[in-house]
Enzyme design. Sequence first.
Site, PDB file in Angstrom:
ATOM      1  N   ASN A   7       0.804  -1.589  -0.317  1.00  0.00           N
ATOM      2  CA  ASN A   7      -0.279   0.006  -0.516  1.00  0.00           C
ATOM      3  C   ASN A   7       1.011   1.245  -0.013  1.00  0.00           C
ATOM      4  O   ASN A   7       1.615   1.490   0.394  1.00  0.00           O
ATOM      5  CB  ASN A   7      -0.766   0.249   1.037  1.00  0.00           C
ATOM      6  CG  ASN A   7      -1.563   1.090   1.240  1.00  0.00           C
ATOM      7  OD1 ASN A   7      -1.685   2.643  -0.071  1.00  0.00           O
ATOM      8  ND2 ASN A   7      -2.636   0.835   2.315  1.00  0.00           N
ATOM      9  N   ARG A  91      -2.631  -2.512  -3.481  1.00  0.00           N
ATOM     10  CA  ARG A  91      -3.224  -1.546  -3.925  1.00  0.00           C
ATOM     11  C   ARG A  91      -3.344  -0.310  -4.570  1.00  0.00           C
ATOM     12  O   ARG A  91      -2.629   0.906  -3.978  1.00  0.00           O
ATOM     13  CB  ARG A  91      -4.181  -0.347  -1.838  1.00  0.00           C
ATOM     14  CG  ARG A  91      -5.214   0.006  -1.888  1.00  0.00           C
ATOM     15  CD  ARG A  91      -4.163   0.672  -0.791  1.00  0.00           C
ATOM     16  NE  ARG A  91      -6.045   1.688  -0.378  1.00  0.00           N
ATOM     17  CZ  ARG A  91      -6.345   2.445   0.216  1.00  0.00           C
ATOM     18  NH1 ARG A  91      -4.790   3.204   0.982  1.00  0.00           N
ATOM     19  NH2 ARG A  91      -6.938   3.217   0.486  1.00  0.00           N
ATOM     20  N   HIS A 180     -12.600   2.944   0.170  1.00  0.00           N
ATOM     21  CA  HIS A 180     -12.734   2.167   0.932  1.00  0.00           C
ATOM     22  C   HIS A 180     -13.422   0.395   0.626  1.00  0.00           C
ATOM     23  O   HIS A 180     -13.583  -0.471   1.571  1.00  0.00           O
ATOM     24  CB  HIS A 180     -13.859   2.532   1.627  1.00  0.00           C
ATOM     25  CG  HIS A 180     -13.075   3.308   3.428  1.00  0.00           C
ATOM     26  ND1 HIS A 180     -13.989   4.046   3.595  1.00  0.00           N
ATOM     27  CD2 HIS A 180     -12.271   3.740   3.692  1.00  0.00           C
ATOM     28  CE1 HIS A 180     -12.641   5.311   4.606  1.00  0.00           C
ATOM     29  NE2 HIS A 180     -11.855   4.826   3.858  1.00  0.00           N
ATOM     30  N   LEU A 209     -15.688   3.052   9.539  1.00  0.00           N
ATOM     31  CA  LEU A 209     -15.539   4.336  10.882  1.00  0.00           C
ATOM     32  C   LEU A 209     -14.069   4.516  11.179  1.00  0.00           C
ATOM     33  O   LEU A 209     -13.623   3.933  12.417  1.00  0.00           O
ATOM     34  CB  LEU A 209     -16.680   4.842  12.080  1.00  0.00           C
ATOM     35  CG  LEU A 209     -18.426   4.898  11.163  1.00  0.00           C
ATOM     36  CD1 LEU A 209     -18.993   4.877  12.532  1.00  0.00           C
ATOM     37  CD2 LEU A 209     -18.527   6.050  10.388  1.00  0.00           C
ATOM     38  N   ARG A 241     -11.639  15.486   7.286  1.00  0.00           N
ATOM     39  CA  ARG A 241     -12.380  16.167   6.317  1.00  0.00           C
ATOM     40  C   ARG A 241     -14.078  16.585   6.662  1.00  0.00           C
ATOM     41  O   ARG A 241     -14.817  16.077   7.619  1.00  0.00           O
ATOM     42  CB  ARG A 241     -12.781  15.579   5.188  1.00  0.00           C
ATOM     43  CG  ARG A 241     -11.751  14.485   4.815  1.00  0.00           C
ATOM     44  CD  ARG A 241     -11.992  13.576   3.608  1.00  0.00           C
ATOM     45  NE  ARG A 241     -10.597  13.362   3.547  1.00  0.00           N
ATOM     46  CZ  ARG A 241      -9.953  11.744   3.364  1.00  0.00           C
ATOM     47  NH1 ARG A 241     -11.161  10.578   4.086  1.00  0.00           N
ATOM     48  NH2 ARG A 241      -8.774  10.889   3.248  1.00  0.00           N
ATOM     49  N   ASP A 284      -8.485  12.759  16.962  1.00  0.00           N
ATOM     50  CA  ASP A 284      -8.843  11.355  17.158  1.00  0.00           C
ATOM     51  C   ASP A 284      -9.958  11.257  17.901  1.00  0.00           C
ATOM     52  O   ASP A 284     -10.286  12.121  19.408  1.00  0.00           O
ATOM     53  CB  ASP A 284      -7.259  11.437  18.139  1.00  0.00           C
ATOM     54  CG  ASP A 284      -6.909  10.019  18.617  1.00  0.00           C
ATOM     55  OD1 ASP A 284      -8.424   9.530  18.683  1.00  0.00           O
ATOM     56  OD2 ASP A 284      -6.356   9.425  18.153  1.00  0.00           O
ATOM     57  N   GLY A 334     -15.451   2.358  14.258  1.00  0.00           N
ATOM     58  CA  GLY A 334     -16.705   1.562  14.642  1.00  0.00           C
ATOM     59  C   GLY A 334     -15.896   0.117  15.111  1.00  0.00           C
ATOM     60  O   GLY A 334     -17.311  -0.485  15.928  1.00  0.00           O
ATOM     61  N   GLU A 335     -15.139   0.050  15.770  1.00  0.00           N
ATOM     62  CA  GLU A 335     -14.255  -1.885  15.970  1.00  0.00           C
ATOM     63  C   GLU A 335     -13.757  -1.269  17.439  1.00  0.00           C
ATOM     64  O   GLU A 335     -14.257  -2.317  18.203  1.00  0.00           O
ATOM     65  CB  GLU A 335     -12.798  -2.097  15.036  1.00  0.00           C
ATOM     66  CG  GLU A 335     -13.247  -2.913  14.085  1.00  0.00           C
ATOM     67  CD  GLU A 335     -11.668  -3.235  13.232  1.00  0.00           C
ATOM     68  OE1 GLU A 335     -11.047  -2.401  13.960  1.00  0.00           O
ATOM     69  OE2 GLU A 335     -11.938  -3.488  12.324  1.00  0.00           O
ATOM     70  N   GLU A 385      -7.980  -4.785   5.250  1.00  0.00           N
ATOM     71  CA  GLU A 385      -7.891  -4.275   3.734  1.00  0.00           C
ATOM     72  C   GLU A 385      -6.836  -5.784   3.641  1.00  0.00           C
ATOM     73  O   GLU A 385      -7.163  -5.681   1.941  1.00  0.00           O
ATOM     74  CB  GLU A 385      -7.855  -2.893   3.714  1.00  0.00           C
ATOM     75  CG  GLU A 385      -9.314  -2.182   3.857  1.00  0.00           C
ATOM     76  CD  GLU A 385      -9.399  -1.078   4.017  1.00  0.00           C
ATOM     77  OE1 GLU A 385      -8.348  -0.521   5.057  1.00  0.00           O
ATOM     78  OE2 GLU A 385      -9.073  -0.505   3.133  1.00  0.00           O
TER      79      GLU A 385
HETATM   80  P1  ADP Z   1      -7.358   5.122   9.328  1.00  0.00           P
HETATM   81  O1  ADP Z   1      -7.385   3.947   8.585  1.00  0.00           O
HETATM   82  O2  ADP Z   1      -8.676   6.064   8.250  1.00  0.00           O
HETATM   83  O3  ADP Z   1      -6.148   6.372   9.307  1.00  0.00           O
HETATM   84  P2  ADP Z   1      -8.515   3.728  11.629  1.00  0.00           P
HETATM   85  O4  ADP Z   1      -9.190   2.845  11.116  1.00  0.00           O
HETATM   86  O5  ADP Z   1      -6.612   3.508  12.130  1.00  0.00           O
HETATM   87  O6  ADP Z   1      -8.123   4.928  10.331  1.00  0.00           O
HETATM   88  O7  ADP Z   1      -9.511   4.401  12.834  1.00  0.00           O
HETATM   89  C1  ADP Z   1      -8.685   6.511  13.194  1.00  0.00           C
HETATM   90  C2  ADP Z   1      -9.965   6.301  14.077  1.00  0.00           C
HETATM   91  O8  ADP Z   1     -10.280   5.080  14.950  1.00  0.00           O
HETATM   92  C3  ADP Z   1      -9.337   7.619  15.180  1.00  0.00           C
HETATM   93  O9  ADP Z   1      -9.421   8.657  15.104  1.00  0.00           O
HETATM   94  C4  ADP Z   1      -9.299   6.962  16.389  1.00  0.00           C
HETATM   95  O10 ADP Z   1      -9.201   7.772  17.334  1.00  0.00           O
HETATM   96  C5  ADP Z   1     -10.390   5.704  16.581  1.00  0.00           C
HETATM   97  N1  ADP Z   1     -10.316   4.715  17.338  1.00  0.00           N
HETATM   98  C6  ADP Z   1      -9.464   4.069  17.765  1.00  0.00           C
HETATM   99  N2  ADP Z   1      -9.110   3.158  18.870  1.00  0.00           N
HETATM  100  C7  ADP Z   1     -10.097   3.663  19.703  1.00  0.00           C
HETATM  101  C8  ADP Z   1     -10.898   3.423  21.277  1.00  0.00           C
HETATM  102  N3  ADP Z   1     -10.581   3.030  21.687  1.00  0.00           N
HETATM  103  N4  ADP Z   1     -12.273   4.267  20.957  1.00  0.00           N
HETATM  104  C9  ADP Z   1     -12.602   5.379  20.275  1.00  0.00           C
HETATM  105  N5  ADP Z   1     -12.258   5.190  18.768  1.00  0.00           N
HETATM  106  C10 ADP Z   1     -10.649   4.621  18.502  1.00  0.00           C
END
Ligand code: ADP
Length: 398
Positions: A7, A91, A180, A209, A241, A284, A334-335, A385
């Site tokens: 990637n 990717r 995505h 998310l 964004r 964050d 989301g996770e 991914e």
């Molecule tokens: P990307 O791949 O788009 O950079 P990620 O899928 O890694 O992003 O997600 C990053 C986001 O997930 C960040 O805003 C981070 O704060 C949020 N995140 C990660 N762990 C947690 C958590 N335990 N609680 C809340 N938000 C979280």
Amino acid sequence: MNILVINCGSSSLKFQLIDATTEKLIAKGLCERIGIEGSQIVYAPTGGEKNVNVTPMKDHTDAIRLVLAALTDEKTGVVKSLDEISAVGHRIVHGGENFASSTVITDEVIKAIEECNDLAPLHNPANLIGIAACKELMPTTPMVAVFDTAFHQTMPQEAYLYGIPYEYYDKYKVRRYGFHGTSHSYVSQQAAKVLDKNYEDLKIIVCHLGNGASVSAVKNGKCVDTSMGLTPLEGLIMGTRSGDMDPAIIEFLCNKEGKNVSEILGELNKKSGVLGLSGGFSSDFRDLEDAYEKGEEFAIRTMKAFCYRVAKYIGSYTAAMNGVDAICFTAGLGENSPFVRRTVCEYLGYLGITLDEENNAKRGEDLDITTAESKTRVLVIPTNEELAIARETYALVK
Ligand code: ADP
């Protein structure tokens, strides 16, 4: 069969070596600050020690040379020679209308990816540099391009056309593409497995998310709508964004602030979203959730606006599919955020959703976070991914 997944960004390169037969991760890592002073490679073999090596990388070919050296290193490597890497999966961010599925990379494919550079000027050229570097160092190894946009190519016209003069679609292919896609495809298929149902019989909404965020509607195994557009700026409120807004705001702000369109667009990409809404506090969500719990007004308005937008998209995609069987949450937020999932689901009483709070508090695995009585399922599915790219690559080269 070992597949190297690459990637490539403009100054970074993430990689994973995956055994596509067992789907086990063999090693992973990251090259950072490529072409910039202080470049480094982080290399982590599965079960071994993570190693950080600060070393010059003048370009992506240097970076990939270091990746291959790390993977084949006598002491810390995971393969004896490059012969044990059967294929490379790349990717690629934008495939435009040229690619509705992954494809083996040929000179014609490279040309067709180049044609999409205008649509993703920051990403596609970097992806192409990664392909060129691998071609130089592993000239006989087959390579596959896996596109972020491909899964969304099944959207019907009414979902991908904008209400602007049709000639702009005709002339420049201005339309919704969505991103995505690899994640939306992987998560929706995984959801069908978790539900033990036929993928082709389901109506699924996937909420990816992360820092970048998007929602998609997947009906009978095909994407029928998604929230990102010509670029990843449209849709949800994201880390930095803006997501959806009245396009007239751009001229309004140019006039008020004495800035040009690129400057305002830069702000909409990098200084907006939850970062902007919180008055510059943080992009964050962990920081924002902490501030929310302390009752900070800026965090309350930001989290509410974020969750409201997600719920609104779920509502519109439920309408688009005339129903929904399962809503999936994935990616960083989301996770990992029970709070966001709960807040979004509070809007969805009309779907008969009742959350199982015990499961909603868990993480790290595929979960159904609804009670047995819930009329619609809500799932948490960790996205992967890289594994999806390895699967696509394997399917095309095995
Ligand atoms: P990307 O791949 O788009 O950079 P990620 O899928 O890694 O992003 O997600 C990053 C986001 O997930 C960040 O805003 C981070 O704060 C949020 N995140 C990660 N762990 C947690 C958590 N335990 N609680 C809340 N938000 C979280």
